[in-house]
Design a protein around this motif. Structure first.
Motif, PDB file in Angstrom:
ATOM      1  N   ILE A  28       4.399  12.707 -10.094  1.00 43.06           N
ATOM      2  CA  ILE A  28       5.065  12.838  -8.799  1.00 43.06           C
ATOM      3  C   ILE A  28       6.538  13.191  -9.010  1.00 43.06           C
ATOM      4  N   ASP A  29       7.149  13.748  -7.956  1.00 43.14           N
ATOM      5  CA  ASP A  29       8.520  14.249  -8.082  1.00 43.14           C
ATOM      6  C   ASP A  29       9.586  13.316  -7.537  1.00 43.14           C
ATOM      7  N   THR A  30       9.204  12.101  -7.178  1.00 41.44           N
ATOM      8  CA  THR A  30      10.137  11.127  -6.601  1.00 41.44           C
ATOM      9  C   THR A  30       9.770   9.730  -7.085  1.00 41.44           C
ATOM     10  N   VAL A  31      10.779   8.900  -7.301  1.00 45.92           N
ATOM     11  CA  VAL A  31      10.526   7.500  -7.628  1.00 45.92           C
ATOM     12  C   VAL A  31      10.215   6.781  -6.310  1.00 45.92           C
ATOM     13  N   LEU A  32       9.083   6.108  -6.266  1.00 46.19           N
ATOM     14  CA  LEU A  32       8.670   5.386  -5.067  1.00 46.19           C
ATOM     15  C   LEU A  32       9.353   4.030  -5.015  1.00 46.19           C
ATOM     16  N   MET A  33       9.795   3.628  -3.826  1.00 42.20           N
ATOM     17  CA  MET A  33      10.472   2.341  -3.653  1.00 42.20           C
ATOM     18  C   MET A  33       9.699   1.482  -2.653  1.00 42.20           C
ATOM     19  N   PRO A  34       9.239   0.328  -3.100  1.00 37.33           N
ATOM     20  CA  PRO A  34       8.548  -0.577  -2.178  1.00 37.33           C
ATOM     21  C   PRO A  34       9.545  -1.270  -1.264  1.00 37.33           C
ATOM     22  N   GLU A  35       9.033  -1.863  -0.203  1.00 36.62           N
ATOM     23  CA  GLU A  35       9.892  -2.688   0.648  1.00 36.62           C
ATOM     24  C   GLU A  35      10.233  -3.937  -0.143  1.00 36.62           C
TER      25      GLU A  35
ATOM     26  N   SER B  41       0.821  -1.214   0.000  1.00 32.77           N
ATOM     27  CA  SER B  41       0.000   0.000   0.000  1.00 32.77           C
ATOM     28  C   SER B  41       0.848   1.252   0.000  1.00 32.77           C
ATOM     29  N   LEU B  42       0.355   2.260  -0.696  1.00 32.93           N
ATOM     30  CA  LEU B  42       0.949   3.597  -0.693  1.00 32.93           C
ATOM     31  C   LEU B  42       0.290   4.394   0.422  1.00 32.93           C
ATOM     32  N   THR B  43       1.062   5.210   1.117  1.00 31.90           N
ATOM     33  CA  THR B  43       0.520   6.121   2.116  1.00 31.90           C
ATOM     34  C   THR B  43       0.186   7.436   1.420  1.00 31.90           C
ATOM     35  N   ILE B  44      -1.007   7.932   1.647  1.00 30.10           N
ATOM     36  CA  ILE B  44      -1.443   9.192   1.031  1.00 30.10           C
ATOM     37  C   ILE B  44      -1.690  10.212   2.134  1.00 30.10           C
ATOM     38  N   ASP B  45      -1.094  11.375   1.982  1.00 27.66           N
ATOM     39  CA  ASP B  45      -1.235  12.450   2.957  1.00 27.66           C
ATOM     40  C   ASP B  45      -1.648  13.714   2.212  1.00 27.66           C
ATOM     41  N   SER B  46      -2.810  14.235   2.538  1.00 24.62           N
ATOM     42  CA  SER B  46      -3.278  15.456   1.871  1.00 24.62           C
ATOM     43  C   SER B  46      -3.394  16.625   2.839  1.00 24.62           C
ATOM     44  N   SER B  47      -2.636  16.585   3.936  1.00 25.74           N
ATOM     45  CA  SER B  47      -2.710  17.664   4.926  1.00 25.74           C
ATOM     46  C   SER B  47      -2.004  18.939   4.459  1.00 25.74           C
ATOM     47  N   ASP B  48      -1.011  18.803   3.580  1.00 29.89           N
ATOM     48  CA  ASP B  48      -0.269  19.961   3.069  1.00 29.89           C
ATOM     49  C   ASP B  48       0.088  19.664   1.615  1.00 29.89           C
ATOM     50  N   GLY B  49      -0.862  19.891   0.721  1.00 29.06           N
ATOM     51  CA  GLY B  49      -0.707  19.406  -0.651  1.00 29.06           C
ATOM     52  C   GLY B  49      -0.991  17.915  -0.621  1.00 29.06           C
ATOM     53  N   VAL B  50      -0.679  17.220  -1.677  1.00 24.79           N
ATOM     54  CA  VAL B  50      -0.879  15.772  -1.674  1.00 24.79           C
ATOM     55  C   VAL B  50       0.473  15.100  -1.839  1.00 24.79           C
ATOM     56  N   LYS B  51       0.735  14.165  -0.924  1.00 27.45           N
ATOM     57  CA  LYS B  51       1.961  13.379  -0.966  1.00 27.45           C
ATOM     58  C   LYS B  51       1.584  11.910  -1.013  1.00 27.45           C
ATOM     59  N   VAL B  52       2.314  11.166  -1.835  1.00 26.26           N
ATOM     60  CA  VAL B  52       2.138   9.727  -1.937  1.00 26.26           C
ATOM     61  C   VAL B  52       3.463   9.104  -1.537  1.00 26.26           C
ATOM     62  N   ASP B  53       3.475   8.397  -0.404  1.00 26.77           N
ATOM     63  CA  ASP B  53       4.714   7.849   0.154  1.00 26.77           C
ATOM     64  C   ASP B  53       5.808   8.917   0.225  1.00 26.77           C
ATOM     65  N   GLY B  54       5.450  10.131   0.551  1.00 24.43           N
ATOM     66  CA  GLY B  54       6.400  11.230   0.693  1.00 24.43           C
ATOM     67  C   GLY B  54       6.689  11.995  -0.586  1.00 24.43           C
ATOM     68  N   ALA B  55       6.302  11.454  -1.732  1.00 22.67           N
ATOM     69  CA  ALA B  55       6.517  12.151  -3.015  1.00 22.67           C
ATOM     70  C   ALA B  55       5.406  13.177  -3.216  1.00 22.67           C
ATOM     71  N   ASN B  56       5.777  14.349  -3.672  1.00 15.95           N
ATOM     72  CA  ASN B  56       4.779  15.387  -3.962  1.00 15.95           C
ATOM     73  C   ASN B  56       4.063  15.085  -5.264  1.00 15.95           C
ATOM     74  N   VAL B  57       2.744  15.203  -5.234  1.00 21.88           N
ATOM     75  CA  VAL B  57       1.966  15.098  -6.466  1.00 21.88           C
ATOM     76  C   VAL B  57       1.983  16.499  -7.072  1.00 21.88           C
ATOM     77  N   VAL B  58       2.627  16.644  -8.240  1.00 18.03           N
ATOM     78  CA  VAL B  58       2.828  17.965  -8.825  1.00 18.03           C
ATOM     79  C   VAL B  58       1.859  18.283  -9.958  1.00 18.03           C
ATOM     80  N   LYS B  59       1.204  17.282 -10.486  1.00 21.30           N
ATOM     81  CA  LYS B  59       0.190  17.487 -11.511  1.00 21.30           C
ATOM     82  C   LYS B  59      -0.775  16.315 -11.444  1.00 21.30           C
ATOM     83  N   THR B  60      -2.056  16.610 -11.629  1.00 25.18           N
ATOM     84  CA  THR B  60      -3.064  15.558 -11.474  1.00 25.18           C
ATOM     85  C   THR B  60      -3.956  15.422 -12.708  1.00 25.18           C
TER      86      THR B  60
END
Length: 174
Positions: free
Chosen positions: A166-173, A135-154
């Motif tokens: 997104i501005d970062t390559v996500l790495m799974p465990e 699972s990806l963690t989604i945080d929308s408290s200050d913009g939208v972040k997916v596993d810490g990566a900023n969502v820059v365009k939707t």
């Protein structure tokens, strides 16, 4: 009498021609190849290629053998890292990843969620299960972040889903 008939004939031809000219823009507009009611979009892969800022992602998708999957029916939601996001990975690590199809597939499928999740839906989520299985963690408290990566365009629409940049390559465990 013949002169009058010829004059009437030419007048009718002229009126008919003017009528066709008047209708030409309407006809051209209605048959321009674009359906105004339902705009056609390219699939996720072709949309990423056309954007021009996902060259490394597309190369990775090809190396992992996922092109046909991401051109499939879907729908898919792809959190797509830009070329700049991939450039932040040390070159040796990126090269090793691109040469390890199993690890590359795990990383890429970690960026994909089954279904079409638009931005308005993402902000209401705290997590989303990926095609990879984690699972990806989604945080929308200050913009939208997916596993810490900023969502820059939707909401980049594709025929088989949607892309969020997104501005970062996500790495799974692993």
């Amino acid at each position: 009498m013949y002169a009058l008939t010829t004059q009437i004939r030419y007048t009718l031809i002229a009126l008919f021609s003017l009528g066709l000219l008047a209708l030409a823009p309407v006809h051209a507009h209605n048959h321009s190849g674009e359906n105004k009611e339902k705009k056609e979009y390219a699939d996720i892969v072709d949309t990423a290629v056309a954007a021009g800022s996902f060259n490394t992602l597309v190369t990775a998708v090809e190396a992992a053998g996922l092109v046909d999957t991401l051109k499939g029916d879907g729908p898919f939601t792809v959190f797509a890292p830009t070329d700049e996001a991939f450039a932040a990975i040390p070159a040796d690590d990126l090269e090793a990843l691109l040469n390890d199809q199993e690890a590359l597939t795990a990383v890429l499928t970690y960026h994909v969620v089954a279904g079409k999740v638009m931005a308005e839906d993402v902000v209401g989520l705290s997590s989303a299960e990926t095609v990879q299985g984690q699972s990806l963690t989604i945080d929308s408290s200050d913009g939208v972040k997916v596993d810490g990566a900023n969502v820059v365009k939707t909401d980049i629409k594709a025929s088989n889903g949607v892309i969020h940049v997104i501005d970062t390559v996500l790495m799974p465990e692993m």
